[in-house]
Write an enzyme that holds these catalytic residues in place. Structure first.
Site, PDB file in Angstrom:
ATOM      1  N   GLU A   1       0.835  -1.218   0.000  1.00  0.00           N
ATOM      2  CA  GLU A   1       0.000   0.000   0.000  1.00  0.00           C
ATOM      3  C   GLU A   1       0.865   1.262   0.000  1.00  0.00           C
ATOM      4  O   GLU A   1       0.424   2.326   0.428  1.00  0.00           O
ATOM      5  CB  GLU A   1      -0.946   0.001   1.214  1.00  0.00           C
ATOM      6  CG  GLU A   1      -1.884  -1.198   1.302  1.00  0.00           C
ATOM      7  CD  GLU A   1      -2.938  -1.261   0.202  1.00  0.00           C
ATOM      8  OE1 GLU A   1      -2.959  -0.363  -0.667  1.00  0.00           O
ATOM      9  OE2 GLU A   1      -3.709  -2.229   0.194  1.00  0.00           O
TER      10      GLU A   1
ATOM     11  N   HIS B   1      -2.544   2.001   8.454  1.00  0.00           N
ATOM     12  CA  HIS B   1      -3.664   1.245   7.889  1.00  0.00           C
ATOM     13  C   HIS B   1      -3.799  -0.072   8.643  1.00  0.00           C
ATOM     14  O   HIS B   1      -2.805  -0.721   8.963  1.00  0.00           O
ATOM     15  CB  HIS B   1      -3.412   0.979   6.407  1.00  0.00           C
ATOM     16  CG  HIS B   1      -4.324  -0.053   5.813  1.00  0.00           C
ATOM     17  ND1 HIS B   1      -5.690   0.122   5.721  1.00  0.00           N
ATOM     18  CD2 HIS B   1      -4.076  -1.290   5.302  1.00  0.00           C
ATOM     19  CE1 HIS B   1      -6.217  -0.957   5.165  1.00  0.00           C
ATOM     20  NE2 HIS B   1      -5.276  -1.826   4.909  1.00  0.00           N
TER      21      HIS B   1
ATOM     22  N   HIS C   1      -7.083  -3.330   9.958  1.00  0.00           N
ATOM     23  CA  HIS C   1      -8.371  -3.985   9.678  1.00  0.00           C
ATOM     24  C   HIS C   1      -9.165  -4.216  10.973  1.00  0.00           C
ATOM     25  O   HIS C   1      -9.416  -5.372  11.340  1.00  0.00           O
ATOM     26  CB  HIS C   1      -8.124  -5.345   8.998  1.00  0.00           C
ATOM     27  CG  HIS C   1      -7.258  -5.308   7.781  1.00  0.00           C
ATOM     28  ND1 HIS C   1      -6.530  -6.382   7.329  1.00  0.00           N
ATOM     29  CD2 HIS C   1      -7.013  -4.320   6.889  1.00  0.00           C
ATOM     30  CE1 HIS C   1      -5.870  -6.073   6.225  1.00  0.00           C
ATOM     31  NE2 HIS C   1      -6.135  -4.811   5.942  1.00  0.00           N
TER      32      HIS C   1
ATOM     33  N   GLU D   1     -16.627  10.935  23.612  1.00  0.00           N
ATOM     34  CA  GLU D   1     -15.316  11.456  23.215  1.00  0.00           C
ATOM     35  C   GLU D   1     -15.140  11.636  21.706  1.00  0.00           C
ATOM     36  O   GLU D   1     -14.252  12.366  21.270  1.00  0.00           O
ATOM     37  CB  GLU D   1     -14.219  10.490  23.687  1.00  0.00           C
ATOM     38  CG  GLU D   1     -14.142  10.314  25.167  1.00  0.00           C
ATOM     39  CD  GLU D   1     -13.122  11.254  25.787  1.00  0.00           C
ATOM     40  OE1 GLU D   1     -11.943  11.077  25.488  1.00  0.00           O
ATOM     41  OE2 GLU D   1     -13.528  12.155  26.531  1.00  0.00           O
TER      42      GLU D   1
ATOM     43  N   HIS E   1     -12.937  -3.433   4.046  1.00  0.00           N
ATOM     44  CA  HIS E   1     -11.493  -3.710   4.098  1.00  0.00           C
ATOM     45  C   HIS E   1     -10.858  -3.231   5.415  1.00  0.00           C
ATOM     46  O   HIS E   1     -10.260  -4.023   6.130  1.00  0.00           O
ATOM     47  CB  HIS E   1     -10.798  -3.068   2.880  1.00  0.00           C
ATOM     48  CG  HIS E   1      -9.326  -3.340   2.826  1.00  0.00           C
ATOM     49  ND1 HIS E   1      -8.652  -3.632   1.661  1.00  0.00           N
ATOM     50  CD2 HIS E   1      -8.373  -3.343   3.794  1.00  0.00           C
ATOM     51  CE1 HIS E   1      -7.371  -3.841   1.926  1.00  0.00           C
ATOM     52  NE2 HIS E   1      -7.174  -3.657   3.210  1.00  0.00           N
TER      53      HIS E   1
HETATM   54  O1  2HA Z   1      -1.656  -6.833   3.522  1.00  0.00           O
HETATM   55  O2  2HA Z   1      -3.493  -4.583   4.664  1.00  0.00           O
HETATM   56  O3  2HA Z   1      -4.278  -3.617   2.358  1.00  0.00           O
HETATM   57  C1  2HA Z   1      -1.534  -5.523   3.853  1.00  0.00           C
HETATM   58  C2  2HA Z   1      -2.830  -4.859   3.707  1.00  0.00           C
HETATM   59  C3  2HA Z   1      -3.271  -4.543   2.344  1.00  0.00           C
HETATM   60 ZN    ZN Z   2      -5.435  -3.800   4.276  1.00  0.00          ZN
END
Ligand code: 2HA
Ligand code: ZN
Length: 270
Positions: free
Chosen positions: A116, A139, A141, A169, A210
């Site tokens: 990414e 980033h 998940h 908050e 995602h």
């Molecule tokens: O594998 O999170 O978006 C890494 C990630 C791809």
């Molecule tokens: Zn990801």
């Protein structure tokens, strides 16, 4: 030369990705983080004239020419970073108008920076334009935010208002709200450009089905943003199927913003 393993950003990144893994936000090789480093300070730890490898980036970002980033590697597991930082992380300097990345340290098994990388670098450009002190793009998940994108309207105002209503908050922590992208193919320049565009108006960008992107001035701020949004999404997923008897009113959200000196996103409160 000082020992690079004592570089503050490196120490903090190792602690942060370990914590992210423990939160369950980064299964397998999920997630990626990049931190903009101060090149003058980095020169106390590394010989910046020593380039181990040059890796093409596949995009151009002239604003980032010469800037150094600490990044997680592609395919690497956050749970392993603390044991082998030099294999799982890298320090790169952007060159050729951002079209190549010079590896200065790490990725010692011949690996590459995160898949990414476009979304990270383009987001840095976008955030630096609105906040010259932005340093971090993150980033991951988180399960409840992801779950919420299956059952909640993806309209940014509606999504933000729901999160604000879930914990007192939230409006203080992310008064600009949360921007949302529909499902898109990850790892591409297209999702990178779309993410960066969304980063112009908010530090949080949800990738539907995602995960989420966060940006901030340091790792604590960025982690805290995602942590707070994820907590709100968790409450939502606990109550979404139940009759709503009480809520945090718009008047209460207005009071919170005024009391804590933040400006809620224009037009988001009734
Ligand atoms: O594998 O999170 O978006 C890494 C990630 C791809
Ligand atoms: Zn990801």
């Amino acid at each position: 030369m000082k020992d690079v393993m004592e570089l503050k950003e490196l120490v903090e990144l190792i602690r942060t990705v370990t914590n992210m893994y423990q939160h369950g936000w980064d299964e397998r090789n999920g997630g990626n983080v990049s931190v903009l480093l101060d090149a003058a300070e980095l020169a106390e730890y590394l010989d910046l004239s020593r380039v181990h490898r040059t890796i093409p980036t596949g995009f151009s970002a002239p604003e980032l020419e010469g800037k150094c980033f600490l990044v997680t590697g592609t395919g690497k597991y956050f749970k392993n970073v603390q044991y082998e930082p030099c294999k799982n992380l890298g320090i790169v300097r952007l060159a050729d108008g951002g079209q190549s990345a010079e590896l200065l340290w790490g990725l010692s098994d011949g690996g590459r920076f995160t898949s990414e990388f476009p979304a990270h670098m383009m987001s840095h450009v976008a955030r630096l334009r609105v906040d010259p002190e932005n340093r971090v793009v993150m980033h991951c998940h988180p399960a409840n935010l992801l779950a919420m994108t299956y059952v909640h309207d993806l309209d940014e105002r509606a999504f933000t208002r729901t999160l604000w209503q879930m914990c007192t908050e939230c409006v203080i922590v992310f008064p600009e709200g949360v921007n949302v992208l529909p499902w898109m193919l990850c790892g591409t320049n297209e999702i990178g450009e779309a993410t960066a565009q969304k980063m112009a108006t908010a530090r949080l960008v949800v990738w539907a089905q995602h995960g989420i992107y966060g940006a901030g001035r340091d790792l604590d701020e960025t982690f805290g943003l995602i942590e707070t949004a994820e907590k709100a999404a968790e409450i939502y997923m606990k109550i979404a199927h139940l009759p709503r008897v009480n809520t945090i009113s718009d008047e209460a959200l207005r009071q919170l913003a005024a009391h804590f000196g933040v400006k809620a996103r224009e037009g988001y409160l009734q």
